[in-house]
Design a protein around this motif. Structure first.
Motif, short mmCIF file in Angstrom:
data_model
loop_
_atom_site.label_atom_id
_atom_site.label_comp_id
_atom_site.label_asym_id
_atom_site.label_seq_id
_atom_site.Cartn_x
_atom_site.Cartn_y
_atom_site.Cartn_z
N GLU A 1 1.01 20.06 -9.52
CA GLU A 1 0.24 18.82 -9.51
C GLU A 1 -1.19 19.02 -10.00
N TYR B 1 10.59 12.35 -9.54
CA TYR B 1 9.31 12.37 -8.82
C TYR B 1 8.61 11.01 -8.96
N SER C 1 10.19 8.54 -6.73
CA SER C 1 9.92 8.79 -5.30
C SER C 1 8.51 8.36 -4.91
N GLN C 2 7.60 8.31 -5.88
CA GLN C 2 6.21 7.93 -5.62
C GLN C 2 5.93 6.48 -6.03
N ASN C 3 6.97 5.76 -6.46
CA ASN C 3 6.85 4.36 -6.92
C ASN C 3 5.92 4.21 -8.13
N TYR C 4 5.95 5.20 -9.03
CA TYR C 4 5.18 5.13 -10.27
C TYR C 4 6.03 4.48 -11.35
N TYR D 1 -2.14 10.61 -15.90
CA TYR D 1 -2.16 9.35 -15.15
C TYR D 1 -3.11 8.41 -15.89
#
Length: 94
Positions: free
Chosen positions: A9, A62, A65-68, A29
């Protein structure tokens, strides 16, 4: 095909060591709640064995799972999503 994928990360990447070399999927991001998958690399000796797909799947799982939402800037990621329409819901609308 056992592949230990690590999510770094701090360096914004998913990677795995293949025969002493690193394969990776990098991202940024660009805005809150969005991951832009921008580059996939697999060393020459590991190509054609599904490693890129495994990296992409890990990245997309991933993101889910992180709602991205995701931006598939890398053509490898875009092609994976086309082959696996169950990930299309993650793609950020243009």
């Amino acid at each position: 095909m056992d592949l230990d994928i690590i999510h770094d990360e701090e360096d914004l990447r998913f990677y795995a060591v293949i025969a002493g070399d690193e394969a990776e999927l990098t991202y940024t991001y660009p805005e809150s709640g969005v991951m832009d998958f921008d580059h996939t690399f697999v060393p020459e000796g590991g190509r054609g064995k599904g490693y890129a797909d495994r990296l992409v799947q890990s990245g997309l799982d991933y993101a889910r799972s992180q709602n991205y939402q995701v931006v598939p800037s890398c053509p490898v990621v875009g092609a994976f999503i086309k082959r696996h329409p169950d990930y299309e819901d993650l793609v950020q609308p243009e």
